[in-house]
Write an enzyme that holds these catalytic residues in place. Structure first.
Site, PDB file in Angstrom:
ATOM      1  N   ASP A   1       0.826  -1.206   0.000  1.00  0.00           N
ATOM      2  CA  ASP A   1       0.000   0.000   0.000  1.00  0.00           C
ATOM      3  C   ASP A   1       0.869   1.268   0.000  1.00  0.00           C
ATOM      4  O   ASP A   1       1.841   1.340   0.764  1.00  0.00           O
ATOM      5  CB  ASP A   1      -0.872  -0.037   1.269  1.00  0.00           C
ATOM      6  CG  ASP A   1      -1.958   1.020   1.277  1.00  0.00           C
ATOM      7  OD1 ASP A   1      -2.827   0.978   0.388  1.00  0.00           O
ATOM      8  OD2 ASP A   1      -1.930   1.888   2.169  1.00  0.00           O
TER       9      ASP A   1
ATOM     10  N   GLU B   1       1.778  -0.228  -4.804  1.00  0.00           N
ATOM     11  CA  GLU B   1       0.884   0.867  -5.126  1.00  0.00           C
ATOM     12  C   GLU B   1       1.702   2.146  -4.980  1.00  0.00           C
ATOM     13  O   GLU B   1       2.191   2.462  -3.892  1.00  0.00           O
ATOM     14  CB  GLU B   1      -0.321   0.913  -4.185  1.00  0.00           C
ATOM     15  CG  GLU B   1      -1.319   1.964  -4.658  1.00  0.00           C
ATOM     16  CD  GLU B   1      -2.199   2.528  -3.561  1.00  0.00           C
ATOM     17  OE1 GLU B   1      -3.242   3.101  -3.895  1.00  0.00           O
ATOM     18  OE2 GLU B   1      -1.842   2.428  -2.378  1.00  0.00           O
TER      19      GLU B   1
HETATM   20  C1  NOJ Z   1      -4.509   2.978  -0.834  1.00  0.00           C
HETATM   21  C2  NOJ Z   1      -5.660   2.066  -0.607  1.00  0.00           C
HETATM   22  O1  NOJ Z   1      -5.959   1.387  -1.803  1.00  0.00           O
HETATM   23  C3  NOJ Z   1      -6.781   2.930  -0.106  1.00  0.00           C
HETATM   24  O2  NOJ Z   1      -8.007   2.225  -0.065  1.00  0.00           O
HETATM   25  C4  NOJ Z   1      -6.390   3.474   1.245  1.00  0.00           C
HETATM   26  O3  NOJ Z   1      -7.378   4.379   1.689  1.00  0.00           O
HETATM   27  C5  NOJ Z   1      -5.055   4.220   1.178  1.00  0.00           C
HETATM   28  N1  NOJ Z   1      -4.066   3.502   0.413  1.00  0.00           N
HETATM   29  C6  NOJ Z   1      -4.494   4.425   2.559  1.00  0.00           C
HETATM   30  O4  NOJ Z   1      -4.077   3.211   3.116  1.00  0.00           O
END
Ligand code: NOJ
Ligand code: CA
Length: 508
Positions: free
Chosen positions: A193, A247
């Site tokens: 993440d 991500e």
């Molecule tokens: C990316 C995640 O996909 C999202 O759902 C989340 O709110 C943020 N990161 C913070 O963790």
């Protein structure tokens, strides 16, 4: 030799919304276990599970309060293990979402850290006497005053999601243990993440503001990030044949691609492809990706996730032919595809009609900020509806229902089962084709963009994807056998006639 993940179609499962197995209205591992045969029938080879760890769920699990357990809403550790074993029995691998940029303010580490300025865990988080101008990615200041110890803590997302201080080596050592724990449990890798947001320095320079909008320049991609990413990738690879997808909070391909490869993570998500607001830029972005990844590394291919409006509404305008066009692109191009649950049955967005129905913290923030800005309640609701990620989080529309006892935790959408069956069959055929050598091999032959028509050859297959009006193209291949198409395509010795939004694969 290709690695397993280079030949895999992944499927993202938003934990609370896939299948309720115990009748409390929240998706769980029992429900997931029941649906493994469905996923095998679809043909996917990997599952990305959104966070399932104990969490107060301010951000639905992206606020972890314990890295070493399963949230009771989703079941027990034994339920998780049974699910993973069942997936593996069907030849499906499972990767877990790792949220290591921040933890919940209820996590024991933070409870300790905020207990006094001299607590040994004080420096595990980012504390300052005065805030700088950094804004949270959900809006508002990223700094929160802690009255008990009279300092501000940093949170790049919700107030209840406090950022770990990766400048402190103890934090890092602790996170390596977390990785090891889940790999030992038999998981096959991680989705990391917002991994380029890690706080690695103590510079805290104010972010620039352009036309009243903060540019996230100094609160992500900090100096040292490339090396950090390489270290994470290396550590996980050193343990075995695992997969990492990062991500990256950016929509700039140059930033995204530099973190992917043998000296970084395996792959990274490209939001400038997957989460664009309209179809217009998709072909051009794929052309850019084709150049950038010509060296054999792989981009990711996706048009949906739990963070954006569903592609059925956002990109396909509710049209089945366009949804199938997009799926053919995603499942035949060079890259690692991620299907978002429900996309394979053409699920549509859910839009909360009132704040009572609003579940997503980002929608709630947007509402509150709009009210603070002097907007009316109606205007604030519209702003929240615009921002809310609830759109893509409605429960899967199973023929037998999502939950057999009670209402779901979030509003449901009206199912269209006939459409679902047609879409499913199309996805299934594409995924089966993708498993053949032609579509696993890296790169393209004859990659061509002609206006809104995209064509490429993969192995012995020609793919024609018409994002524009009806048109003809030259047939320079001669004998063409159609293998799969969303619409009727006519071929003669010289020409191929493509209706608007036609998507077709030929054997050449
Ligand atoms: C990316 C995640 O996909 C999202 O759902 C989340 O709110 C943020 N990161 C913070 O963790
Ligand atoms: Ca449940």
């Amino acid at each position: 030799m290709l690695k397993w993940w280079q030949e895999t179609v992944f499927y993202e499962i938003y934990m609370p919304s896939f299948k309720d197995g115990n009748g409390d209205g929240i998706g769980d591992f029992k429900g997931l276990l029941e649906k493994v045969p469905y996923l095998a029938e679809l043909g996917v080879g990997g599952i990305w599970l959104t966070p399932f760890y104990p969490s107060p769920k301010v951000d639905n699990g992206y606020d972890v309060s314990d890295y070493y357990a399963v949230d009771p809403d989703y079941g027990t550790m034994a339920d998780l293990e049974a699910f993973v074993a069942e997936a593996h029995r069907h030849g499906i691998r499972v990767i877990a979402d790792m949220v290591v940029n921040h933890v919940s303010t209820e996590h024991a580490w933070f409870v300790e850290s905020r207990s006094s300025r001299t607590n040994p865990k004080r420096d595990w988080f980012v504390w300052q006497d005065a805030p700088n101008n950094w804004e949270s990615f959900f809006g508002g200041s990223a700094w929160e005053w802690d009255a008990g110890t009279e300092q501000y803590y940093y949170h790049s997302f919700a107030t209840e999601q406090v950022d770990l201080n990766w400048a402190n080596p103890e934090v890092e050592r602790e996170i390596w243990k977390v990785f090891d724990f889940w790999l030992d449990k038999g998981l096959d890798g991680f989705r990391l993440d917002v991994i380029n947001n890690l706080t690695l320095t103590r510079d805290f320079m104010d972010n620039p503001v352009v036309d009243g909008e903060q540019q996230h320049v100094f609160d992500k991609d900090q100096p040292g990030m490339m090396a950090k990413m390489a270290e994470i990738g290396e550590r996980i690879r050193a343990r075995g044949d695992y997969f990492t997808v990062g991500e990256i909070s950016s929509d700039n391909l140059a930033e995204i691609e530099r973190y992917a490869g043998s000296d970084g993570l395996d792959v990274t998500f490209n939001f400038n492809f997957g989460s664009v607001a309209s179809r217009d830029g998709i072909v051009a972005e794929l052309a850019r990706m084709q150049q950038v990844y010509a060296d054999g590394r792989m981009p990711t291919l996706f048009f949906g996730s739990h963070d954006m409006s569903r592609s059925w509404n956002r990109l396909a305008d509710g049209r089945e032919d366009v949804a199938q066009l997009l799926s053919m692109l995603m499942l035949t191009a060079h890259g690692v595809p991620f299907v978002y649950f429900g996309e394979e049955i053409g699920m549509a967005d859910f839009v909360p009609e009132s704040m009572r129905e609003m579940r997503d913290v980002q929608g709630v923030y947007a509402y509150e900020l709009a009210l603070q800005d002097g907007k009316s309640e109606h205007e604030a609701l519209v702003a929240a509806q615009e921002k809310t990620r609830d759109k893509a989080r409605a429960p899967m529309t199973w023929p037998e229902g999502f939950s057999d006892k009670t209402e779901a935790w979030i509003g449901e959408v009206t199912p269209d089962f006939a459409r679902g069956q047609r879409m499913f069959a199309f996805y299934q055929a594409l995924i089966a084709l993708r498993k053949t050598a032609d579509f696993c091999e890296p790169g393209y032959r004859d990659f061509k963009v002609d206006g809104e028509l995209l064509t490429y050859v993969r192995g012995e297959h020609l793919v024609c994807l018409n994002f524009g009006a009806a048109r003809e193209m030259e047939n320079k291949w001669g004998d063409l056998t159609p293998v799969l198409a969303n619409l009727d395509v006519v071929v003669d010795a010289d020409r191929i006639m493509l209706p608007a939004f036609a998507a077709v694969i030929f054997k050449i």
